[in-house]
Every structure is written in C-alpha cells, then in structure tokens.
Enzyme design. Sequence first.
Site, short mmCIF file in Angstrom:
data_model
loop_
_atom_site.label_atom_id
_atom_site.label_comp_id
_atom_site.label_asym_id
_atom_site.label_seq_id
_atom_site.Cartn_x
_atom_site.Cartn_y
_atom_site.Cartn_z
N THR A 37 0.80 -1.21 0.00
CA THR A 37 0.00 0.00 0.00
C THR A 37 0.84 1.27 0.00
OG1 THR A 37 -1.74 -1.13 1.15
CG2 THR A 37 -1.73 1.24 1.35
N VAL A 66 -13.43 -6.28 -1.06
CA VAL A 66 -13.15 -4.85 -0.98
C VAL A 66 -12.53 -4.59 0.38
CG1 VAL A 66 -14.13 -2.53 -0.97
CG2 VAL A 66 -15.05 -4.27 -2.52
N GLY A 67 -11.34 -4.03 0.39
CA GLY A 67 -10.66 -3.72 1.65
C GLY A 67 -11.07 -2.36 2.17
N ASP A 68 -10.29 -1.85 3.10
CA ASP A 68 -10.62 -0.56 3.73
C ASP A 68 -10.18 0.63 2.89
OD1 ASP A 68 -7.96 -1.44 4.22
OD2 ASP A 68 -7.73 0.17 5.66
N THR A 88 -3.06 1.71 6.44
CA THR A 88 -2.66 0.46 5.80
C THR A 88 -2.73 -0.65 6.84
OG1 THR A 88 -0.89 -0.72 4.64
CG2 THR A 88 -0.20 0.89 6.26
N GLY A 91 -7.41 -4.81 6.42
CA GLY A 91 -8.54 -3.95 6.13
C GLY A 91 -9.84 -4.27 6.85
N1 ASP Z 1 -5.54 -2.27 3.86
C1 ASP Z 1 -5.37 -3.06 2.66
C2 ASP Z 1 -6.52 -4.01 2.53
O1 ASP Z 1 -6.97 -4.56 3.52
C3 ASP Z 1 -4.09 -3.84 2.62
C4 ASP Z 1 -2.85 -3.08 2.93
O2 ASP Z 1 -2.89 -1.98 3.44
O3 ASP Z 1 -1.75 -3.59 2.67
O4 ASP Z 1 -6.94 -4.28 1.43
#
Ligand code: ASP
Length: 166
Positions: A37, A66-68, A88, A91
């Site tokens: 990220t 779908v992540g955060d 990051t 999520g």
């Molecule tokens: N937050 C991101 C997700 O959950 C992954 C990441 O930050 O590496 O999709």
Amino acid sequence: WQQLQKALEKEQVVLDHDGKTAALFADPMMYDYKYGTVGAVALDQHGNLAAGTSTGGMTNKRYGRVGDSPIIGAGNYADNETVTVSATGSGEMFIRTLTAFNIAAQVKYQKLPLEQAAQNALDEVKAINGSGGVIVLDKSGNYTMSFNSEGMYRGTIGNDGKPLVA
Ligand code: ASP
C-alpha cells in the site's frame, strides 16, 4: 505473481510487513520485497487537507473482496477542520473500527493529540487481531505516523523541501 503462488500453496491471505507473514514463509520475497500500500496525506497552502490510499489489497485475498482503502472513514478520511488520515493494514479490522474516522472524531470531540488518537484507534484494531498503521496530518501541519505492525516505510516533506524517511 510469485508471491501469490506461494500464498496459494499455503492457502494463506498475506499482509505486507506482518510478523506472521515473516514467520510463516521464512522467505524474504514474501516479506522484505512486498511494498504494498501507498498512502499519502497533504495540507495545501489554502488549508485544504487531503488523503489518498492506493493498495493491491492483501495477497491471495478472496475474489471480489473490498478492503478498507477505498472506504472513506475506514482507510481514508479528510476534514479541513480536523485531520486527514490514510491507513494500511488488515482492512477488515480497519473497516470494523472505522479507523480513519475514529482518529478524526477523537481529535474533534475529545481534542486529543494526534499521537494519542492514532494509538487509541490502532489499539482497537489490535484488540480484534488486526495490525497496520496510519499517517495523520492536521490543519496546523502537525503529523504522526503510527503503526502496530512490525514496520511501516514512511516519509515526510514540508515547506523547507527536505525529505525525511524512516
Ligand atoms: N488495507 C489493505 C486491505 O486490507 C491492505 C494493505 O494496506 O496492505 O486491502
């Protein structure tokens, strides 16, 4: 692609820079060479705060997950009156605790310092077995870059033009 193949072999969903990933794979490609990220927060000369987060998600995530990162209030938030946040990490836990908005709300209603607000929000993520980090910037240019993961590459640049990385 190779990282995905290795994650598929072990039937694991893999997060960047997570101690569990390092322990499970004992392979630098799965840990040291995952850059994942990219988040950015900015304050412009007119006092506008902005946040952006770009992610590939987690390696071997479920199709359609779908992540955060694209969810305002979870992986991102920006409010000119308080703070801007980019997150990051795992999520699902950032979504469940609305990490980015959580930080902004603490700054707005409790007048907490950024470090404290970020730490409280990450503690909530940790309490449900999540890990990761946030970059937070306020309207006066104060910032914090907090994480409960093993590491988070981070940097800043201000009016003096001098970059700082950690
Ligand atoms: N937050 C991101 C997700 O959950 C992954 C990441 O930050 O590496 O999709």
